[in-house]
Motif scaffolding. Structure first.
Motif, PDB file in Angstrom:
ATOM      1  N   THR A 180       0.836  -1.199   0.000  1.00 27.48           N
ATOM      2  CA  THR A 180       0.000   0.000   0.000  1.00 27.48           C
ATOM      3  C   THR A 180       0.872   1.250   0.000  1.00 27.48           C
ATOM      4  OG1 THR A 180      -1.807  -1.101   1.167  1.00 27.48           O
ATOM      5  CG2 THR A 180      -1.735   1.276   1.307  1.00 27.48           C
ATOM      6  N   GLY A 181       0.642   2.127  -0.978  1.00 25.51           N
ATOM      7  CA  GLY A 181       1.320   3.412  -1.043  1.00 25.51           C
ATOM      8  C   GLY A 181       0.304   4.537  -1.044  1.00 25.51           C
ATOM      9  N   TYR A 182       0.527   5.548  -1.872  1.00 20.51           N
ATOM     10  CA  TYR A 182      -0.371   6.696  -1.957  1.00 20.51           C
ATOM     11  C   TYR A 182      -0.865   6.870  -3.387  1.00 20.51           C
ATOM     12  CZ  TYR A 182       2.109   8.022   2.383  1.00 20.51           C
ATOM     13  OH  TYR A 182       2.669   8.028   3.628  1.00 20.51           O
ATOM     14  N   ASP A 183      -1.871   7.715  -3.554  1.00 16.31           N
ATOM     15  CA  ASP A 183      -2.370   8.008  -4.894  1.00 16.31           C
ATOM     16  C   ASP A 183      -1.330   8.823  -5.680  1.00 16.31           C
ATOM     17  OD1 ASP A 183      -2.611  10.761  -4.221  1.00 16.31           O
ATOM     18  OD2 ASP A 183      -4.683  10.515  -3.569  1.00 16.31           O
ATOM     19  N   TRP A 184      -1.631   9.132  -6.916  1.00 17.55           N
ATOM     20  CA  TRP A 184      -0.634   9.685  -7.847  1.00 17.55           C
ATOM     21  C   TRP A 184      -0.025  11.004  -7.387  1.00 17.55           C
ATOM     22  CZ3 TRP A 184      -1.366  14.441 -10.168  1.00 17.55           C
ATOM     23  CH2 TRP A 184      -2.663  14.976 -10.084  1.00 17.55           C
ATOM     24  N   HIS A 185      -0.739  11.781  -6.578  1.00 19.34           N
ATOM     25  CA  HIS A 185      -0.161  13.047  -6.104  1.00 19.34           C
ATOM     26  C   HIS A 185       0.029  13.052  -4.591  1.00 19.34           C
ATOM     27  CE1 HIS A 185      -4.055  15.132  -4.766  1.00 19.34           C
ATOM     28  NE2 HIS A 185      -4.453  13.992  -5.290  1.00 19.34           N
ATOM     29  N   GLY A 186       0.126  11.844  -4.042  1.00 21.28           N
ATOM     30  CA  GLY A 186       0.434  11.736  -2.622  1.00 21.28           C
ATOM     31  C   GLY A 186      -0.609  12.325  -1.712  1.00 21.28           C
ATOM     32  N   GLY A 187      -1.832  12.430  -2.197  1.00 18.49           N
ATOM     33  CA  GLY A 187      -2.915  12.961  -1.381  1.00 18.49           C
ATOM     34  C   GLY A 187      -2.985  14.470  -1.369  1.00 18.49           C
ATOM     35  N   TYR A 188      -1.854  15.122  -1.172  1.00 16.68           N
ATOM     36  CA  TYR A 188      -1.853  16.588  -1.129  1.00 16.68           C
ATOM     37  C   TYR A 188      -0.587  17.187  -1.718  1.00 16.68           C
ATOM     38  CZ  TYR A 188       1.077  16.246   3.088  1.00 16.68           C
ATOM     39  OH  TYR A 188       2.087  15.968   3.979  1.00 16.68           O
ATOM     40  N   GLY A 189       0.215  16.379  -2.415  1.00 17.10           N
ATOM     41  CA  GLY A 189       1.322  16.926  -3.173  1.00 17.10           C
ATOM     42  C   GLY A 189       2.664  16.994  -2.491  1.00 17.10           C
ATOM     43  N   HIS A 190       2.783  16.495  -1.269  1.00 19.67           N
ATOM     44  CA  HIS A 190       4.086  16.513  -0.608  1.00 19.67           C
ATOM     45  C   HIS A 190       5.080  15.721  -1.460  1.00 19.67           C
ATOM     46  CE1 HIS A 190       7.280  15.811   2.254  1.00 19.67           C
ATOM     47  NE2 HIS A 190       6.680  16.549   3.178  1.00 19.67           N
ATOM     48  N   PRO A 191       6.281  16.254  -1.712  1.00 13.24           N
ATOM     49  CA  PRO A 191       7.236  15.559  -2.585  1.00 13.24           C
ATOM     50  C   PRO A 191       7.531  14.123  -2.164  1.00 13.24           C
ATOM     51  CG  PRO A 191       8.004  17.791  -2.123  1.00 13.24           C
ATOM     52  CD  PRO A 191       6.811  17.569  -1.250  1.00 13.24           C
ATOM     53  N   ASP A 192       7.650  13.880  -0.871  1.00 10.27           N
ATOM     54  CA  ASP A 192       7.943  12.524  -0.413  1.00 10.27           C
ATOM     55  C   ASP A 192       6.761  11.588  -0.643  1.00 10.27           C
ATOM     56  OD1 ASP A 192      10.567  12.982   0.421  1.00 10.27           O
ATOM     57  OD2 ASP A 192       9.925  13.684   2.395  1.00 10.27           O
ATOM     58  N   HIS A 193       5.551  12.109  -0.520  1.00 10.90           N
ATOM     59  CA  HIS A 193       4.369  11.278  -0.757  1.00 10.90           C
ATOM     60  C   HIS A 193       4.238  10.939  -2.244  1.00 10.90           C
ATOM     61  CE1 HIS A 193       2.153  11.848   3.230  1.00 10.90           C
ATOM     62  NE2 HIS A 193       3.306  12.512   3.367  1.00 10.90           N
ATOM     63  N   VAL A 194       4.511  11.916  -3.077  1.00  7.12           N
ATOM     64  CA  VAL A 194       4.466  11.673  -4.527  1.00  7.12           C
ATOM     65  C   VAL A 194       5.511  10.621  -4.908  1.00  7.12           C
ATOM     66  CG1 VAL A 194       4.769  12.717  -6.802  1.00  7.12           C
ATOM     67  CG2 VAL A 194       3.591  14.000  -4.993  1.00  7.12           C
ATOM     68  N   LYS A 195       6.683  10.709  -4.297  1.00  3.72           N
ATOM     69  CA  LYS A 195       7.753   9.754  -4.595  1.00  3.72           C
ATOM     70  C   LYS A 195       7.371   8.353  -4.112  1.00  3.72           C
ATOM     71  CE  LYS A 195      12.039   9.145  -6.145  1.00  3.72           C
ATOM     72  NZ  LYS A 195      13.082  10.166  -5.986  1.00  3.72           N
ATOM     73  N   VAL A 196       6.681   8.256  -2.976  1.00  2.00           N
ATOM     74  CA  VAL A 196       6.214   6.954  -2.492  1.00  2.00           C
ATOM     75  C   VAL A 196       5.358   6.280  -3.555  1.00  2.00           C
ATOM     76  CG1 VAL A 196       4.594   5.855  -0.887  1.00  2.00           C
ATOM     77  CG2 VAL A 196       6.396   7.339  -0.007  1.00  2.00           C
ATOM     78  N   HIS A 197       4.457   7.045  -4.161  1.00  2.00           N
ATOM     79  CA  HIS A 197       3.586   6.476  -5.200  1.00  2.00           C
ATOM     80  C   HIS A 197       4.416   5.809  -6.293  1.00  2.00           C
ATOM     81  CE1 HIS A 197       0.352   6.198  -8.201  1.00  2.00           C
ATOM     82  NE2 HIS A 197       1.244   6.669  -9.050  1.00  2.00           N
ATOM     83  N   ALA A 198       5.395   6.529  -6.812  1.00  2.00           N
ATOM     84  CA  ALA A 198       6.197   6.011  -7.922  1.00  2.00           C
ATOM     85  C   ALA A 198       7.041   4.816  -7.486  1.00  2.00           C
ATOM     86  CB  ALA A 198       7.086   7.120  -8.475  1.00  2.00           C
ATOM     87  N   VAL A 199       7.638   4.915  -6.306  1.00  2.00           N
ATOM     88  CA  VAL A 199       8.528   3.861  -5.831  1.00  2.00           C
ATOM     89  C   VAL A 199       7.748   2.579  -5.526  1.00  2.00           C
ATOM     90  CG1 VAL A 199      10.018   3.193  -3.902  1.00  2.00           C
ATOM     91  CG2 VAL A 199      10.336   5.402  -5.023  1.00  2.00           C
ATOM     92  N   VAL A 200       6.574   2.712  -4.944  1.00  2.22           N
ATOM     93  CA  VAL A 200       5.752   1.535  -4.641  1.00  2.22           C
ATOM     94  C   VAL A 200       5.387   0.787  -5.920  1.00  2.22           C
ATOM     95  CG1 VAL A 200       3.435   0.832  -3.905  1.00  2.22           C
ATOM     96  CG2 VAL A 200       4.848   2.250  -2.415  1.00  2.22           C
ATOM     97  N   HIS A 201       4.954   1.517  -6.930  1.00  6.10           N
ATOM     98  CA  HIS A 201       4.561   0.847  -8.177  1.00  6.10           C
ATOM     99  C   HIS A 201       5.767   0.170  -8.836  1.00  6.10           C
ATOM    100  CE1 HIS A 201       0.277   1.694  -8.937  1.00  6.10           C
ATOM    101  NE2 HIS A 201       0.475   2.724  -8.111  1.00  6.10           N
ATOM    102  N   ARG A 202       6.902   0.843  -8.820  1.00  3.73           N
ATOM    103  CA  ARG A 202       8.083   0.249  -9.444  1.00  3.73           C
ATOM    104  C   ARG A 202       8.556  -0.977  -8.654  1.00  3.73           C
ATOM    105  NH1 ARG A 202      12.546   3.503 -12.712  1.00  3.73           N
ATOM    106  NH2 ARG A 202      13.754   1.723 -13.462  1.00  3.73           N
ATOM    107  N   ALA A 203       8.561  -0.874  -7.341  1.00  2.00           N
ATOM    108  CA  ALA A 203       8.994  -1.991  -6.511  1.00  2.00           C
ATOM    109  C   ALA A 203       8.066  -3.190  -6.661  1.00  2.00           C
ATOM    110  CB  ALA A 203       9.059  -1.553  -5.047  1.00  2.00           C
ATOM    111  N   ALA A 204       6.759  -2.934  -6.732  1.00  2.00           N
ATOM    112  CA  ALA A 204       5.810  -4.030  -6.907  1.00  2.00           C
ATOM    113  C   ALA A 204       6.059  -4.763  -8.218  1.00  2.00           C
ATOM    114  CB  ALA A 204       4.383  -3.497  -6.854  1.00  2.00           C
ATOM    115  N   ALA A 205       6.377  -4.006  -9.265  1.00  2.00           N
ATOM    116  CA  ALA A 205       6.648  -4.615 -10.567  1.00  2.00           C
ATOM    117  C   ALA A 205       7.957  -5.409 -10.540  1.00  2.00           C
ATOM    118  CB  ALA A 205       6.713  -3.541 -11.641  1.00  2.00           C
ATOM    119  N   ASP A 206       8.917  -4.982  -9.704  1.00  2.00           N
ATOM    120  CA  ASP A 206      10.224  -5.624  -9.636  1.00  2.00           C
ATOM    121  C   ASP A 206      10.270  -6.786  -8.653  1.00  2.00           C
ATOM    122  OD1 ASP A 206      11.130  -3.789 -11.466  1.00  2.00           O
ATOM    123  OD2 ASP A 206      12.202  -2.543 -10.022  1.00  2.00           O
TER     124      ASP A 206
END
Length: 265
Positions: free
Chosen positions: A122-148
């Protein structure tokens, strides 16, 4: 039973966003793991730090205390520094999560997913809920890690129900309890990255009513008492707290449209 890995940007994010789901999952017999992308070093500096104690030390201890409350089986850290809010100079710091190589960050998370043989991440939605840079990065990293990951887990994205927040906002204004500064939490106003808060209800797939464990969720939040934001959340009257934090919401990419109530695993 399943293993669910919850990935959060900072210590205390789990307590305000997914703590109820985590406790309900643990109570149902699932293995719950919490991974923090950053050490939260740009959080509030507590006035009662002991000699030699750092903000990071305190926030790690608070994360462990929250885990004990929530029945979390393991707490893990990706090892990055807090990036601060959008536009802060810390965004580009050497150890910041925001500036981290996405492949490297994803590999660190994928290793944990493999160790846990995770069924769900479980991560965050595409803009991290409210745009915090770390939350946005979580979204991308979670999807990439799940694929890997060796065995690709289901991916859920924690979000906020923008339509519900709008209803609560207007109800508060009509009741005269929003006004001075009340616009600050209007979900239709631009958040940190210029986008409205959360997701429209039509884009959400899972609704978890966490009121049966709301006192536990509040206790987990209180574990992070050093943080200023936690203070105002805990300062809410119980009825208001239940309205704002009594429901948790998730998107599941690839799932047909429609909102289902209940644990998503």
């Amino acid at each position: 039973m399943s293993t669910i890995v919850f990935v959060h940007a900072h210590p205390d994010d789990e307590a305000s966003q997914t703590a109820g789901t985590m406790r309900l999952a643990a109570d149902a017999g699932h293995r719950v793991v919490c991974v923090y992308a950053t050490d939260g070093d740009h959080g509030t500096v507590p006035s009662d730090l002991a000699d030699g104690e750092t903000v990071v030390d305190r926030r790690r201890a608070e994360a462990e205390a929250s885990a004990a409350v929530l029945g979390t089986a393991r707490v893990a850290w990706l090892g990055y520094a807090d990036s601060g809010m959008t536009g802060w100079e810390q965004n580009a710091a050497d150890r910041s999560f925001h500036s981290a190589d996405p492949r490297e960050a994803a590999s660190r998370l994928a290793a944990i997913l493999d160790e846990e043989d995770a069924d769900v991440v479980t991560g965050y939605d595409w803009h991290g809920g409210y745009g915090h840079p770390d939350h946005v990065k979580v979204h991308a990293v979670v999807h990439r890690a799940a694929a890997d990951a060796r065995r690709q887990p289901r991916v859920l994205e924690a979000s906020m129900n923008r339509d519900l927040l709008r209803r609560l906002y207007h109800a508060a204004r009509e009741a005269g309890v929003a006004g001075e500064g009340g616009e600050d939490w209007d979900p239709d106003q631009p958040a940190d990255d210029g986008n409205p808060i959360g997701s429209p209800e039509a884009e959400l797939h899972w609704h978890v009513d966490v009121r049966p464990v709301l006192a536990v969720k509040r206790e987990a939040l209180a574990s992070h008492a050093s943080q200023e934001d936690v203070g105002w959340m805990l300062g809410m009257p119980e009825e208001q707290y239940a309205l704002v934090f009594g429901d948790e919401w998730y998107r599941e990419p690839g799932r047909p449209a429609g909102l289902t109530s209940g644990l998503p695993f």
